[in-house]
Design a protein around this motif. Sequence first.
Motif, mmCIF file in Angstrom:
data_model
loop_
_atom_site.group_PDB
_atom_site.id
_atom_site.type_symbol
_atom_site.label_atom_id
_atom_site.label_comp_id
_atom_site.label_asym_id
_atom_site.label_seq_id
_atom_site.Cartn_x
_atom_site.Cartn_y
_atom_site.Cartn_z
ATOM 1 N N LYS A 105 13.732 0.605 -5.088
ATOM 2 C CA LYS A 105 14.764 1.439 -5.707
ATOM 3 C C LYS A 105 15.685 0.624 -6.587
ATOM 4 C CE LYS A 105 14.715 4.965 -2.099
ATOM 5 N NZ LYS A 105 15.496 5.681 -1.048
ATOM 6 N N GLU A 106 15.809 -0.663 -6.285
ATOM 7 C CA GLU A 106 16.654 -1.524 -7.098
ATOM 8 C C GLU A 106 15.931 -1.990 -8.359
ATOM 9 O OE1 GLU A 106 18.054 -4.749 -4.645
ATOM 10 O OE2 GLU A 106 18.111 -3.424 -2.901
ATOM 11 N N GLU A 107 14.612 -2.177 -8.247
ATOM 12 C CA GLU A 107 13.807 -2.657 -9.374
ATOM 13 C C GLU A 107 12.822 -1.568 -9.789
ATOM 14 O OE1 GLU A 107 14.360 -5.319 -10.932
ATOM 15 O OE2 GLU A 107 15.542 -6.565 -9.552
ATOM 16 N N ARG A 108 13.391 -0.481 -10.299
ATOM 17 C CA ARG A 108 12.568 0.696 -10.600
ATOM 18 C C ARG A 108 11.555 0.428 -11.709
ATOM 19 N NH1 ARG A 108 14.564 5.232 -8.067
ATOM 20 N NH2 ARG A 108 16.682 5.059 -7.223
ATOM 21 N N GLU A 109 11.938 -0.349 -12.711
ATOM 22 C CA GLU A 109 11.037 -0.600 -13.835
ATOM 23 C C GLU A 109 9.840 -1.433 -13.379
ATOM 24 O OE1 GLU A 109 11.058 -2.633 -18.298
ATOM 25 O OE2 GLU A 109 12.967 -2.178 -17.283
ATOM 26 N N ARG A 118 0.818 -1.214 0.000
ATOM 27 C CA ARG A 118 0.000 0.000 0.000
ATOM 28 C C ARG A 118 0.848 1.258 0.000
ATOM 29 N NH1 ARG A 118 -0.790 2.107 5.260
ATOM 30 N NH2 ARG A 118 0.249 0.888 6.883
ATOM 31 N N GLU A 119 2.109 1.174 0.430
ATOM 32 C CA GLU A 119 3.019 2.326 0.441
ATOM 33 C C GLU A 119 3.936 2.337 -0.776
ATOM 34 O OE1 GLU A 119 4.923 1.613 4.190
ATOM 35 O OE2 GLU A 119 3.494 2.887 5.276
ATOM 36 N N ASN A 120 3.640 1.481 -1.748
ATOM 37 C CA ASN A 120 4.431 1.339 -2.965
ATOM 38 C C ASN A 120 5.848 0.830 -2.699
ATOM 39 O OD1 ASN A 120 2.344 2.097 -4.688
ATOM 40 N ND2 ASN A 120 2.849 4.271 -4.521
ATOM 41 N N LYS A 121 5.981 0.050 -1.632
ATOM 42 C CA LYS A 121 7.213 -0.684 -1.413
ATOM 43 C C LYS A 121 7.115 -2.006 -2.167
ATOM 44 C CE LYS A 121 8.018 1.218 3.207
ATOM 45 N NZ LYS A 121 8.149 0.900 4.653
ATOM 46 N N LEU A 122 8.225 -2.410 -2.768
ATOM 47 C CA LEU A 122 8.235 -3.620 -3.590
ATOM 48 C C LEU A 122 8.986 -4.737 -2.876
ATOM 49 C CD1 LEU A 122 7.523 -4.764 -6.462
ATOM 50 C CD2 LEU A 122 9.884 -4.186 -7.093
ATOM 51 N N PHE A 123 8.415 -5.945 -2.929
ATOM 52 C CA PHE A 123 9.026 -7.090 -2.282
ATOM 53 C C PHE A 123 9.096 -8.265 -3.249
ATOM 54 C CE2 PHE A 123 6.968 -4.514 0.927
ATOM 55 C CZ PHE A 123 7.993 -4.332 1.860
ATOM 56 N N THR A 128 8.738 -1.701 -10.324
ATOM 57 C CA THR A 128 7.970 -0.851 -9.411
ATOM 58 C C THR A 128 7.063 0.093 -10.186
ATOM 59 O OG1 THR A 128 9.735 -0.952 -7.762
ATOM 60 C CG2 THR A 128 8.128 0.823 -7.542
ATOM 61 N N ALA A 129 7.596 0.701 -11.232
ATOM 62 C CA ALA A 129 6.809 1.635 -12.036
ATOM 63 C C ALA A 129 5.638 0.917 -12.709
ATOM 64 C CB ALA A 129 7.701 2.309 -13.071
ATOM 65 N N GLN A 130 5.890 -0.299 -13.219
ATOM 66 C CA GLN A 130 4.813 -1.053 -13.871
ATOM 67 C C GLN A 130 3.686 -1.370 -12.891
ATOM 68 O OE1 GLN A 130 6.820 -4.497 -15.427
ATOM 69 N NE2 GLN A 130 7.636 -3.427 -17.220
ATOM 70 N N LEU A 131 4.051 -1.819 -11.692
ATOM 71 C CA LEU A 131 3.032 -2.193 -10.718
ATOM 72 C C LEU A 131 2.322 -0.966 -10.153
ATOM 73 C CD1 LEU A 131 4.632 -5.198 -8.810
ATOM 74 C CD2 LEU A 131 3.294 -5.149 -10.912
ATOM 75 N N MET A 132 3.052 0.136 -10.007
ATOM 76 C CA MET A 132 2.410 1.379 -9.566
ATOM 77 C C MET A 132 1.400 1.860 -10.600
ATOM 78 S SD MET A 132 5.520 3.522 -7.751
ATOM 79 C CE MET A 132 4.486 5.001 -7.609
ATOM 80 N N ALA A 133 1.759 1.742 -11.878
ATOM 81 C CA ALA A 133 0.833 2.132 -12.943
ATOM 82 C C ALA A 133 -0.386 1.219 -12.948
ATOM 83 C CB ALA A 133 1.542 2.090 -14.301
#
Length: 603
Positions: free
Chosen positions: A408-412, A389-394, A414-419
């Motif tokens: 921060k390590e998997e920015r792409e 919910r805080e846009n942290k990726l695991f 993260t961006a896809q899932l945030m979108a």
Amino acid sequence: MKNIHLSLLLLIQGAILLATGCGAPEVEKTRRLPNVVIILSDDQGWGDLSISGNKNLNTPNIDALATSGASFDRFYVSPVCSPTRAEMLTGRYHLRGGVYSTSAGGERLNLDETTFADIFQKAGYATAAFGKWHNGMQPPYHPNARGFGEFYGFCSGHWGDYFSPPLEHNGIPVKGRGFTADDFTEKAMAFIEDHRDEPFLVYLPYNTPHSPMQVPDVFWERFKDKELEMLLPESQNEDILFTKAALAMCENIDWNVGRLMEKLRSLDLEDNTIVVYFSDNGPNSFRWNGGMKGRKGSTDEGGVRSPFFIQWPGVIPAGKQVSHIAGTIDLFPTLADLAGLDYKTEKPLDGVSLKPLLLEDGSKWEDRMIFNHWNGNVSVRTQRYRLDRENKLFDMVRDPGQTRDISKEEREITAQLMAGKENWEKEMAKEYSEDDRPFTLGYPGFTIAQMPARDAKAHGQIQRSNQFPNDSFFTHWTDLEDRITWDVEVMEEGEYAVELYYTCPKADVGSRFVLQVGNSRLEGEVTTAHDPPLRGMENDRVERMESYVKDFIPLNLGSMRLEKGRAEMSLKALEIPGSQVMDFRLLIFTKLNSNHNNDEKNI
């Protein structure tokens, strides 16, 4: 007509099988439509089973569903009860169906939604639900209006007493017999026996191990003094007594699952019955759950991962383990697809049929996003990752406990899932609007409508018996300016008999009050004392959060004519000779000239 329709379905099904070159043995297997039994536990975590690796309890009958059928390693539900039920019923995310809360109307499933029970009922199935409904009480939100020809249980989100409590049977108040999970199982087994010669769909949503923590002595004795092997670290403040009660309730569920499966075997029905088992959310306390983060109410893995087992002997390979992610939204299309039913609906489904994963190798299965939502918090799960919910990726493969944020390590990624999350939230916002649905009264074709305190608003000094509305009543009604109101819509004009369920001590007898629905008025007076004590604590294994209960009795107010349309319904005192009017629990409206016979009055 039902038999003719069923015969046509079977002939068509057989013709398709022959035309596609299927052998005679397969034709024999599918000559009769498969039965379906869905068992849903309430607040049982993924870890509350011995097959999950929990050494604190033993659940051989539930475990057997996994070893005799297929188990999904990563199956996702909603963080709380009613949203999961809505998604299961419709194959669509719960916000699309208007389900945003667990009480006071927000648990109701929109009337323009199609349920899988509708599909099975139209295909000629005898359909029934036994247990906790939690998607609306007043028809047409009631299960009898959502595809279930038979219903026994309660429609609320939780119940205050698990031993012979007030329940309902097809809308008519009745008294339960024994412990609720045992009672619901008995009713399900009787239904199966009565309908063994036709295809049936049985939905068995237990209300355990949801609190209050009540369980028969025989199960509690196994845990009361037991040393638990698997406990959380002291820093997590596990309530050991609560854990023991929850595990005892889970072993009771297992015993009931064993009884149900034995009934299928004794009737020679097991081989043609699809049996599904899962839970509606994560555990209702911090206890062993495989090291996952979160519990009930959380959109993290531990709050939304559920066991999921599906058995169909001879069709679904025994012991099959499915690693692909799946969710509650997939149950509707999967069951309909396995049964060979046409499940096209006016509204598109979010779920997909899991049949290829069950009957094939799943090698062509594409990765997907599954969204979990509650209280404005959204997380998204893919096969490998969870964006919280805080846009942290695991990375859920390397880090199933969600201990290290790699956004921060998997920015792409993260961006896809945030979108994906942003698009999902926008889509839900388009479909969901502020709730303006009144409570329905007098729906055509249904005789009884219950209007409980749960669905009402209190004004003035009136108080709820507990902060959680589901099984509460109103008390402290002490002033002539106090009111209890409902926003209602009368669906059919006519004459209605009205009963009010109350308690009142002898010293306060004599209060007069008025019930008003739009322009219609009906006056009443409390003439008989009835002052039972609060109860429930005598059966609680740990102190409860929910309201204690009382035995309310009916006061016959006579009849009133209601006009069709939306109106405010209110209860207001006219005279209070003592210290209070009454404690109030429920109004029941019954259409006159009905064939229903309401014999059981003590609810």
